[in-house]
Design a protein around this motif. Structure first.
Motif, PDB file in Angstrom:
ATOM      1  N   THR A   1       0.824  -1.213   0.000  1.00 14.81           N
ATOM      2  CA  THR A   1       0.000   0.000   0.000  1.00 14.81           C
ATOM      3  C   THR A   1       0.852   1.254   0.000  1.00 14.81           C
ATOM      4  O   THR A   1       0.584   2.211  -0.742  1.00 14.81           O
ATOM      5  CB  THR A   1      -0.941   0.015   1.217  1.00 14.81           C
ATOM      6  OG1 THR A   1      -1.796  -1.121   1.163  1.00 14.81           O
ATOM      7  CG2 THR A   1      -1.787   1.276   1.244  1.00 14.81           C
ATOM      8  N   LEU A   2       1.914   1.293   0.812  1.00  9.27           N
ATOM      9  CA  LEU A   2       2.723   2.504   0.936  1.00  9.27           C
ATOM     10  C   LEU A   2       3.413   2.831  -0.383  1.00  9.27           C
ATOM     11  O   LEU A   2       3.340   3.967  -0.865  1.00  9.27           O
ATOM     12  CB  LEU A   2       3.764   2.347   2.053  1.00  9.27           C
ATOM     13  CG  LEU A   2       3.256   2.333   3.491  1.00  9.27           C
ATOM     14  CD1 LEU A   2       2.634   0.991   3.882  1.00  9.27           C
ATOM     15  CD2 LEU A   2       4.384   2.650   4.466  1.00  9.27           C
ATOM     16  N   VAL A   3       4.078   1.834  -0.988  1.00 13.32           N
ATOM     17  CA  VAL A   3       4.790   2.096  -2.229  1.00 13.32           C
ATOM     18  C   VAL A   3       3.814   2.351  -3.374  1.00 13.32           C
ATOM     19  O   VAL A   3       4.080   3.169  -4.272  1.00 13.32           O
ATOM     20  CB  VAL A   3       5.778   0.954  -2.548  1.00 13.32           C
ATOM     21  CG1 VAL A   3       5.063  -0.328  -2.941  1.00 13.32           C
ATOM     22  CG2 VAL A   3       6.775   1.366  -3.619  1.00 13.32           C
ATOM     23  N   ASP A   4       2.641   1.692  -3.369  1.00 14.67           N
ATOM     24  CA  ASP A   4       1.620   1.979  -4.386  1.00 14.67           C
ATOM     25  C   ASP A   4       1.138   3.424  -4.281  1.00 14.67           C
ATOM     26  O   ASP A   4       0.939   4.097  -5.302  1.00 14.67           O
ATOM     27  CB  ASP A   4       0.432   1.035  -4.218  1.00 14.67           C
ATOM     28  CG  ASP A   4       0.704  -0.365  -4.754  1.00 14.67           C
ATOM     29  OD1 ASP A   4       1.636  -0.521  -5.562  1.00 14.67           O
ATOM     30  OD2 ASP A   4      -0.008  -1.301  -4.352  1.00 14.67           O
ATOM     31  N   ASP A   5       0.919   3.900  -3.052  1.00 15.42           N
ATOM     32  CA  ASP A   5       0.530   5.297  -2.863  1.00 15.42           C
ATOM     33  C   ASP A   5       1.564   6.230  -3.488  1.00 15.42           C
ATOM     34  O   ASP A   5       1.228   7.194  -4.197  1.00 15.42           O
ATOM     35  CB  ASP A   5       0.401   5.626  -1.370  1.00 15.42           C
ATOM     36  CG  ASP A   5      -0.859   5.058  -0.737  1.00 15.42           C
ATOM     37  OD1 ASP A   5      -1.738   4.554  -1.463  1.00 15.42           O
ATOM     38  OD2 ASP A   5      -0.963   5.126   0.513  1.00 15.42           O
ATOM     39  N   CYS A   6       2.840   5.945  -3.213  1.00  8.67           N
ATOM     40  CA  CYS A   6       3.922   6.792  -3.727  1.00  8.67           C
ATOM     41  C   CYS A   6       3.990   6.738  -5.250  1.00  8.67           C
ATOM     42  O   CYS A   6       4.214   7.760  -5.918  1.00  8.67           O
ATOM     43  CB  CYS A   6       5.251   6.362  -3.119  1.00  8.67           C
ATOM     44  SG  CYS A   6       5.356   6.555  -1.324  1.00  8.67           S
ATOM     45  N   TYR A   7       3.773   5.555  -5.813  1.00  7.86           N
ATOM     46  CA  TYR A   7       3.827   5.416  -7.259  1.00  7.86           C
ATOM     47  C   TYR A   7       2.691   6.193  -7.931  1.00  7.86           C
ATOM     48  O   TYR A   7       2.907   6.862  -8.952  1.00  7.86           O
ATOM     49  CB  TYR A   7       3.767   3.941  -7.653  1.00  7.86           C
ATOM     50  CG  TYR A   7       3.775   3.727  -9.149  1.00  7.86           C
ATOM     51  CD1 TYR A   7       4.925   3.975  -9.895  1.00  7.86           C
ATOM     52  CD2 TYR A   7       2.630   3.295  -9.822  1.00  7.86           C
ATOM     53  CE1 TYR A   7       4.937   3.795 -11.276  1.00  7.86           C
ATOM     54  CE2 TYR A   7       2.633   3.106 -11.193  1.00  7.86           C
ATOM     55  CZ  TYR A   7       3.787   3.366 -11.917  1.00  7.86           C
ATOM     56  OH  TYR A   7       3.795   3.197 -13.286  1.00  7.86           O
ATOM     57  N   HIS A   8       1.507   6.127  -7.372  1.00 10.04           N
ATOM     58  CA  HIS A   8       0.391   6.853  -7.976  1.00 10.04           C
ATOM     59  C   HIS A   8       0.597   8.372  -7.885  1.00 10.04           C
ATOM     60  O   HIS A   8       0.190   9.107  -8.792  1.00 10.04           O
ATOM     61  CB  HIS A   8      -0.929   6.435  -7.321  1.00 10.04           C
ATOM     62  CG  HIS A   8      -1.469   5.147  -7.874  1.00 10.04           C
ATOM     63  ND1 HIS A   8      -1.010   3.912  -7.466  1.00 10.04           N
ATOM     64  CD2 HIS A   8      -2.402   4.898  -8.834  1.00 10.04           C
ATOM     65  CE1 HIS A   8      -1.657   2.965  -8.130  1.00 10.04           C
ATOM     66  NE2 HIS A   8      -2.498   3.531  -8.970  1.00 10.04           N
ATOM     67  N   GLY A   9       1.226   8.832  -6.816  1.00 11.29           N
ATOM     68  CA  GLY A   9       1.569  10.249  -6.742  1.00 11.29           C
ATOM     69  C   GLY A   9       2.568  10.640  -7.818  1.00 11.29           C
ATOM     70  O   GLY A   9       2.484  11.733  -8.405  1.00 11.29           O
ATOM     71  N   LEU A  10       3.517   9.756  -8.090  1.00 13.98           N
ATOM     72  CA  LEU A  10       4.492  10.018  -9.141  1.00 13.98           C
ATOM     73  C   LEU A  10       3.825  10.032 -10.509  1.00 13.98           C
ATOM     74  O   LEU A  10       4.123  10.901 -11.351  1.00 13.98           O
ATOM     75  CB  LEU A  10       5.587   8.958  -9.096  1.00 13.98           C
ATOM     76  CG  LEU A  10       6.668   9.042 -10.170  1.00 13.98           C
ATOM     77  CD1 LEU A  10       7.466  10.327 -10.041  1.00 13.98           C
ATOM     78  CD2 LEU A  10       7.590   7.824 -10.089  1.00 13.98           C
ATOM     79  N   LEU A  11       2.916   9.091 -10.756  1.00 14.31           N
ATOM     80  CA  LEU A  11       2.182   9.086 -12.024  1.00 14.31           C
ATOM     81  C   LEU A  11       1.409  10.381 -12.216  1.00 14.31           C
ATOM     82  O   LEU A  11       1.413  10.974 -13.301  1.00 14.31           O
ATOM     83  CB  LEU A  11       1.209   7.898 -12.063  1.00 14.31           C
ATOM     84  CG  LEU A  11       1.739   6.535 -12.484  1.00 14.31           C
ATOM     85  CD1 LEU A  11       0.608   5.519 -12.434  1.00 14.31           C
ATOM     86  CD2 LEU A  11       2.343   6.584 -13.884  1.00 14.31           C
TER      87      LEU A  11
END
Length: 333
Positions: free
Chosen positions: A130-140
């Motif tokens: 969840t944490l890294v997915d959150d960060c990835y979606h912010g980057l996208l």
């Protein structure tokens, strides 16, 4: 018995003597720490010519995560700027998007970079990917809105400290595997990379109060992993376990000799070299965990910040506007 280990820099040691350090972290202490208010970001922005904008990123589960976009004020229409996508530290269990924000703000001042600082959900309330997915979606979101934010999408730098450094490494692996977005460089500051907690440096900084001890690290990883164990831990969550470190962008890694993460950070740089990649590694003698975030005006901290910024200067100079860093792609989910 105190293990044999590198000592902390005398200037840092004197400053640490005035801090309320602990050797362990538990749910009760974490709850207390989370109640301590963060310093207002307005204090750090005071005196800087910075425009601030707030945005939110919608996640598939309906949660909306805030982003703050800090841009240098410009007269008229300027060329698209480099972007620093910043991920904060806090052992993956505490902190917010303004934690350690003075580090990327230095790059806003120096390079005219747009700083995008991202909120991500914390453990133990959030676990697994969840944490890294959150960060990835912010980057996208950042890459997709590059034009309106005044960002050059070919000059996006992913950066983070401690837990944020580990998440930055995970996000960069994810971007490589999914083929988007392009990342020009990653800056991993004393990154939290390995859930196994078995290195020599991990054992050396155990059993006594410190900024981040082996016991604290075990607590943080237990909170993140939840029911995940062994081979079930994805490399995006614990990047040291990723089998393939090829195809990564230019990488900067630094740590202190007197900290838990020293050996896992050295190993990560070594594996990038073994895979044919470029990584610059600095291990600062006497540096404790997060030393230049805690005490930026000490001699060793000033040297660390100066060296990091000089590396970014070289990387950005070698990447003309419009040149896109090519990453390996796959159909990985």
């Amino acid at each position: 018995m105190t293990p044999t280990r590198p000592d902390i820099d005398p200037e840092l040691r004197a400053l640490l003597a005035d801090m309320p350090l602990s050797s362990e972290l538990n749910p009760e202490l974490l709850a207390q720490i989370r109640q301590i208010p963060s310093p207002p970001v307005e204090t750090l922005l005071e005196g800087r010519a910075v425009d601030r904008r707030e945005a939110t990123v919608a996640r598939p589960d309906g949660v909306r995560l805030p982003l703050s976009i800090l841009s240098p004020q410009r007269a008229g229409r300027a060329a698209a700027a480099p972007c620093v996508y910043w991920l904060h530290g806090g052992g993956m269990v505490m902190g917010d998007r303004f934690s350690q924000i003075d580090i990327p703000l230095d790059w806003l001042d120096r390079f005219g970079a747009v700083v995008v600082t991202a909120e991500y959900r914390l453990a133990p309330e959030a676990t697994g990917t969840t944490l890294v997915d959150d960060c990835y979606h912010g980057l996208l979101w950042t890459a997709e809105h590059a034009a309106e934010l005044g960002i050059d999408p070919t000059r996006i730098i992913v950066a983070g400290i401690s837990a944020g450094g580990g998440l930055a490494a995970g996000v960069t692996l994810m971007a490589r595997d999914l083929g988007t977005p392009a990342i020009a460089a990653q800056v991993l500051i004393c990154p939290m990379l390995d859930h196994r907690n078995t290195t020599t440096s991990s054992r050396q900084y155990s059993g006594e109060p410190g900024v981040w001890t082996r016991e604290m690290n075990e607590f943080g990883w237990r909170c993140v992993l939840g029911d995940l164990r062994g081979a079930d831990v994805p490399g995006y969550v614990s990047p040291a376990t990723a089998e393939d470190l090829s195809g990564l962008p230019a990488t900067y890694i630094d740590a202190g000799t007197a900290e838990v993460f020293r050996d896992e950070d050295v190993a990560y740089a070594t594996r990038i070299w073994a895979a044919g990649g470029q990584a610059e590694l600095h291990v600062w003698a006497g540096g404790c965990h997060g030393f230049d975030a805690l005490f930026p005006h000490t001699r060793v901290s000033a040297a660390a910040r100066r060296t990091r910024s000089n590396w970014l200067t070289r990387v950005l100079a070698a990447l003309p506007t419009g040149e896109r860093h090519v990453v390996a792609t796959s159909t990985a989910p």
